[in-house]
Motif scaffolding. Sequence first.
Motif, PDB file in Angstrom:
ATOM      1  N   ASP A  18      -9.778  -4.673  -4.553  1.00 43.67           N
ATOM      2  CA  ASP A  18      -9.302  -3.529  -3.779  1.00 43.67           C
ATOM      3  C   ASP A  18      -9.462  -3.792  -2.280  1.00 43.67           C
ATOM      4  OD1 ASP A  18      -8.208  -0.820  -3.741  1.00 43.67           O
ATOM      5  OD2 ASP A  18     -10.191  -0.211  -3.009  1.00 43.67           O
ATOM      6  N   GLY A  19     -10.569  -4.417  -1.906  1.00 44.02           N
ATOM      7  CA  GLY A  19     -10.800  -4.757  -0.505  1.00 44.02           C
ATOM      8  C   GLY A  19      -9.765  -5.731   0.024  1.00 44.02           C
ATOM      9  N   VAL A  20      -9.403  -6.711  -0.785  1.00 42.64           N
ATOM     10  CA  VAL A  20      -8.358  -7.671  -0.394  1.00 42.64           C
ATOM     11  C   VAL A  20      -7.032  -6.940  -0.232  1.00 42.64           C
ATOM     12  CG1 VAL A  20      -7.035  -9.690  -1.149  1.00 42.64           C
ATOM     13  CG2 VAL A  20      -9.516  -9.660  -1.433  1.00 42.64           C
ATOM     14  N   ARG A  21      -6.694  -6.081  -1.173  1.00 41.43           N
ATOM     15  CA  ARG A  21      -5.417  -5.372  -1.148  1.00 41.43           C
ATOM     16  C   ARG A  21      -5.300  -4.458   0.077  1.00 41.43           C
ATOM     17  NH1 ARG A  21      -5.208  -3.854  -6.204  1.00 41.43           N
ATOM     18  NH2 ARG A  21      -4.452  -5.937  -6.583  1.00 41.43           N
ATOM     19  N   LYS A  22      -6.397  -3.834   0.475  1.00 37.39           N
ATOM     20  CA  LYS A  22      -6.365  -2.906   1.617  1.00 37.39           C
ATOM     21  C   LYS A  22      -6.119  -3.604   2.956  1.00 37.39           C
ATOM     22  CE  LYS A  22      -9.074   0.775  -0.412  1.00 37.39           C
ATOM     23  NZ  LYS A  22     -10.331   1.499  -0.416  1.00 37.39           N
ATOM     24  N   LEU A  23      -6.229  -4.913   2.992  1.00 34.38           N
ATOM     25  CA  LEU A  23      -5.988  -5.656   4.233  1.00 34.38           C
ATOM     26  C   LEU A  23      -4.519  -6.010   4.411  1.00 34.38           C
ATOM     27  CD1 LEU A  23      -9.063  -8.037   4.081  1.00 34.38           C
ATOM     28  CD2 LEU A  23      -8.832  -5.885   5.344  1.00 34.38           C
ATOM     29  N   ARG A  24      -3.714  -5.668   3.424  1.00 37.59           N
ATOM     30  CA  ARG A  24      -2.284  -5.960   3.436  1.00 37.59           C
ATOM     31  C   ARG A  24      -1.504  -4.679   3.748  1.00 37.59           C
ATOM     32  NH1 ARG A  24       1.407  -6.184  -0.885  1.00 37.59           N
ATOM     33  NH2 ARG A  24      -0.228  -5.990  -2.439  1.00 37.59           N
ATOM     34  N   VAL A  25      -0.316  -4.825   4.330  1.00 42.52           N
ATOM     35  CA  VAL A  25       0.486  -3.644   4.656  1.00 42.52           C
ATOM     36  C   VAL A  25       0.783  -2.842   3.396  1.00 42.52           C
ATOM     37  CG1 VAL A  25       1.558  -4.610   6.736  1.00 42.52           C
ATOM     38  CG2 VAL A  25       2.705  -4.878   4.541  1.00 42.52           C
ATOM     39  N   THR A  26       0.906  -1.554   3.584  1.00 44.41           N
ATOM     40  CA  THR A  26       1.253  -0.656   2.486  1.00 44.41           C
ATOM     41  C   THR A  26       2.770  -0.554   2.371  1.00 44.41           C
ATOM     42  OG1 THR A  26       1.336   1.277   3.924  1.00 44.41           O
ATOM     43  CG2 THR A  26      -0.815   0.740   2.921  1.00 44.41           C
ATOM     44  N   ARG A  27       3.204   0.061   1.304  1.00 43.57           N
ATOM     45  CA  ARG A  27       4.637   0.294   1.108  1.00 43.57           C
ATOM     46  C   ARG A  27       5.198   1.068   2.295  1.00 43.57           C
ATOM     47  NH1 ARG A  27       7.461   4.586  -0.581  1.00 43.57           N
ATOM     48  NH2 ARG A  27       9.460   4.216  -1.616  1.00 43.57           N
TER      49      ARG A  27
END
Length: 137
Positions: A18-27
């Motif tokens: 989840d931490g990795v994913r939150k560092l990427r742009v959202t939809r």
Amino acid sequence: MDDLIVRLLKAFEANDADGVRKLRVTRREYLKIIMPGFVEPGAPPRIVDKQESEFWWNLLDGKSLYTELALLNDYGGRRFTVKEVTFLKGVKSYAWYTSHGRILLTLADEGGEERRLQMGSVIEANGAFKFVSYTRD
């Protein structure tokens, strides 16, 4: 930028998907900032129909989700330090953001062994940095 990379390495160390994913742009960020802002500074926003926008987001998001899992498999649970940061495609300004193209991280693990991690681009918008994708775009 440094903070973004430190947060990525901490998420790796903690095996935190989840931490990795939150560092990427959202939809929303992709559809409202990146897609329409992918024009020269000062140019009017790019108009892309909803179906095409969704197609590109779904493609990017799907590839990144699988890449996140692979990254955690390869780097998860381990502590790394940054030795060098390079942008293989340089830095380019667009209407609403700056793209730092294809990041290459030279990392050292706990034993001093070097690893090179190449990922997609990082954007800077309103003073904040995020990965666009973890895949080599």
